[in-house]
Design a protein around this motif. Sequence first.
Motif, PDB file in Angstrom:
ATOM      1  N   ILE A 163       9.725 -59.783  14.822  1.00  0.00           N
ATOM      2  CA  ILE A 163      10.289 -59.121  15.307  1.00  0.00           C
ATOM      3  C   ILE A 163       9.261 -57.845  15.118  1.00  0.00           C
ATOM      4  O   ILE A 163       9.057 -57.636  13.470  1.00  0.00           O
ATOM      5  CB  ILE A 163      11.417 -59.245  15.412  1.00  0.00           C
ATOM      6  N   VAL A 164       9.046 -56.924  15.499  1.00  0.00           N
ATOM      7  CA  VAL A 164       8.806 -55.692  15.005  1.00  0.00           C
ATOM      8  C   VAL A 164      10.005 -54.305  13.811  1.00  0.00           C
ATOM      9  O   VAL A 164      11.014 -54.361  15.406  1.00  0.00           O
ATOM     10  CB  VAL A 164       8.051 -54.628  15.905  1.00  0.00           C
ATOM     11  N   ASP A 165       9.752 -54.304  12.869  1.00  0.00           N
ATOM     12  CA  ASP A 165      10.474 -53.199  11.943  1.00  0.00           C
ATOM     13  C   ASP A 165      10.114 -52.505  11.721  1.00  0.00           C
ATOM     14  O   ASP A 165       9.323 -52.599  11.260  1.00  0.00           O
ATOM     15  CB  ASP A 165      12.508 -53.899  11.690  1.00  0.00           C
ATOM     16  N   LEU A 166      11.040 -52.090  10.417  1.00  0.00           N
ATOM     17  CA  LEU A 166      11.076 -50.929   9.232  1.00  0.00           C
ATOM     18  C   LEU A 166      10.067 -51.672   8.443  1.00  0.00           C
ATOM     19  O   LEU A 166       8.861 -51.301   7.639  1.00  0.00           O
ATOM     20  CB  LEU A 166      11.963 -50.770   8.575  1.00  0.00           C
TER      21      LEU A 166
ATOM     22  N   ALA B 134       4.512 -52.393   5.543  1.00  0.00           N
ATOM     23  CA  ALA B 134       3.873 -53.371   5.451  1.00  0.00           C
ATOM     24  C   ALA B 134       1.710 -52.608   6.007  1.00  0.00           C
ATOM     25  O   ALA B 134       0.897 -52.734   5.541  1.00  0.00           O
ATOM     26  CB  ALA B 134       3.737 -54.409   5.985  1.00  0.00           C
ATOM     27  N   ILE B 135       1.670 -52.359   6.537  1.00  0.00           N
ATOM     28  CA  ILE B 135       1.000 -50.944   7.628  1.00  0.00           C
ATOM     29  C   ILE B 135       0.246 -50.142   6.541  1.00  0.00           C
ATOM     30  O   ILE B 135      -0.491 -49.928   6.020  1.00  0.00           O
ATOM     31  CB  ILE B 135       1.096 -51.150   9.053  1.00  0.00           C
ATOM     32  N   ILE B 136       1.655 -48.549   6.314  1.00  0.00           N
ATOM     33  CA  ILE B 136       1.698 -48.321   5.230  1.00  0.00           C
ATOM     34  C   ILE B 136       1.269 -48.313   3.959  1.00  0.00           C
ATOM     35  O   ILE B 136      -0.404 -47.991   3.179  1.00  0.00           O
ATOM     36  CB  ILE B 136       2.593 -47.438   5.649  1.00  0.00           C
ATOM     37  N   ASP B 137       1.530 -49.401   3.541  1.00  0.00           N
ATOM     38  CA  ASP B 137       0.923 -50.416   2.032  1.00  0.00           C
ATOM     39  C   ASP B 137      -0.298 -50.508   2.460  1.00  0.00           C
ATOM     40  O   ASP B 137      -1.148 -50.779   1.301  1.00  0.00           O
ATOM     41  CB  ASP B 137       1.752 -51.511   1.947  1.00  0.00           C
ATOM     42  N   PHE B 138      -1.275 -51.097   3.496  1.00  0.00           N
ATOM     43  CA  PHE B 138      -2.425 -51.755   3.713  1.00  0.00           C
ATOM     44  C   PHE B 138      -3.386 -50.368   3.773  1.00  0.00           C
ATOM     45  O   PHE B 138      -4.143 -50.524   3.129  1.00  0.00           O
ATOM     46  CB  PHE B 138      -2.660 -52.725   4.874  1.00  0.00           C
TER      47      PHE B 138
ATOM     48  N   THR C  64       2.772 -56.565  19.449  1.00  0.00           N
ATOM     49  CA  THR C  64       2.079 -56.937  18.543  1.00  0.00           C
ATOM     50  C   THR C  64       2.440 -56.576  16.989  1.00  0.00           C
ATOM     51  O   THR C  64       3.287 -55.463  18.275  1.00  0.00           O
ATOM     52  CB  THR C  64       0.511 -56.654  18.923  1.00  0.00           C
ATOM     53  N   GLY C  65       2.034 -55.933  16.276  1.00  0.00           N
ATOM     54  CA  GLY C  65       2.968 -55.123  15.889  1.00  0.00           C
ATOM     55  C   GLY C  65       3.636 -55.921  14.705  1.00  0.00           C
ATOM     56  O   GLY C  65       4.040 -55.037  13.913  1.00  0.00           O
ATOM     57  N   ASN C  66       3.708 -56.761  14.226  1.00  0.00           N
ATOM     58  CA  ASN C  66       4.351 -57.753  13.410  1.00  0.00           C
ATOM     59  C   ASN C  66       3.339 -57.832  12.418  1.00  0.00           C
ATOM     60  O   ASN C  66       2.687 -58.960  12.083  1.00  0.00           O
ATOM     61  CB  ASN C  66       5.330 -59.074  14.096  1.00  0.00           C
ATOM     62  N   ALA C  67       3.659 -56.868  11.873  1.00  0.00           N
ATOM     63  CA  ALA C  67       2.111 -56.678  10.712  1.00  0.00           C
ATOM     64  C   ALA C  67       2.671 -57.664   9.275  1.00  0.00           C
ATOM     65  O   ALA C  67       2.051 -57.836   7.942  1.00  0.00           O
ATOM     66  CB  ALA C  67       2.656 -54.659  10.427  1.00  0.00           C
ATOM     67  N   ASP C  68       3.744 -57.484   9.420  1.00  0.00           N
ATOM     68  CA  ASP C  68       4.061 -58.841   7.404  1.00  0.00           C
ATOM     69  C   ASP C  68       4.544 -60.224   8.187  1.00  0.00           C
ATOM     70  O   ASP C  68       3.966 -61.092   7.117  1.00  0.00           O
ATOM     71  CB  ASP C  68       5.882 -58.161   7.029  1.00  0.00           C
ATOM     72  N   GLY C  69       4.494 -59.822   9.290  1.00  0.00           N
ATOM     73  CA  GLY C  69       4.113 -62.003   9.583  1.00  0.00           C
ATOM     74  C   GLY C  69       4.800 -62.622   9.629  1.00  0.00           C
ATOM     75  O   GLY C  69       5.005 -63.708   9.105  1.00  0.00           O
ATOM     76  N   ASP C  70       6.236 -61.782   9.639  1.00  0.00           N
ATOM     77  CA  ASP C  70       7.260 -62.712   9.415  1.00  0.00           C
ATOM     78  C   ASP C  70       7.964 -63.134  10.636  1.00  0.00           C
ATOM     79  O   ASP C  70       7.353 -63.269  11.284  1.00  0.00           O
ATOM     80  CB  ASP C  70       8.371 -61.804   8.953  1.00  0.00           C
TER      81      ASP C  70
END
Length: 272
Positions: A216-219, A224-228, A206-212
Amino acid sequence: MKGRSHKLPDLTFLIMAIGICIALTSDSSAIMLCVDAGHGGSDGGNTTGITGYNEKDINLDIALNYDEFISHRFAVTCPVPQANFTHNLYGSSYPPLYHFHDWSTNEPMSWQWDFGDGTHSTLQEPVRAFYAGMYTIGLTAANACGSDDTVKQNLIYVAPCTTTTPDADGDGIGDICDNCVSVWNPGQEDCDRSGTGDVCCCSVYTGNADGDLADIVDLSDMTAIIDFLFFGGEVSCCLAESDADRSGEVDISDMQLVIDYLFFGGHLVECP
């Protein structure tokens, strides 16, 4: 300036989307000035007669020497983007993925894609899955000077996939056509058009909040989470990915988990 006069130097303009650089030359000196293109106003239209350019006015103080300034008003041309794009097939799976390439000119700074199926993207060069049907694709490219759009009618056609066997999950859709082979999903829902069904959109952690598609989970996921959470942005519609702690919603604890993973050696949660 009283009692004295100066010959106005020759001016050479280098016009850019976000600013204007001006080379001032005279018989004895050369000065380079850069100013913000946002200074002044716009006449709201194309007065130059050149397609793709708007005329804007700026106020500018020109230093002819160290202790004197002459104030002049200039009309300069501001290049509006000319929207254009190409696309190509990305891989060989079903549903087919297409990669879109921005070929817009005049330095666009934002992009708005319309994929003809009710979905959109603001990425410069998105990758998108298409299911059976005919699709008209549109792109709007914009910068500080204006915007331009282009629409390509019936650009992509995808034939129905009718293979029914083998069918590992028994949902009536053959494995070669199924966007999630191992989980029963006869509706084939795919909210982000990634080509992977919503029921199995989380592949490893989990953690791939930008859905690319890299999964992978990266900056960019942290951003994306902060913006949301704080600025009204969006995270991946695949909740199993963006909900990093699997609490059922995206909240502060998901941000903390991703930050801990990226900077302090923390661990992510495995996908359900």
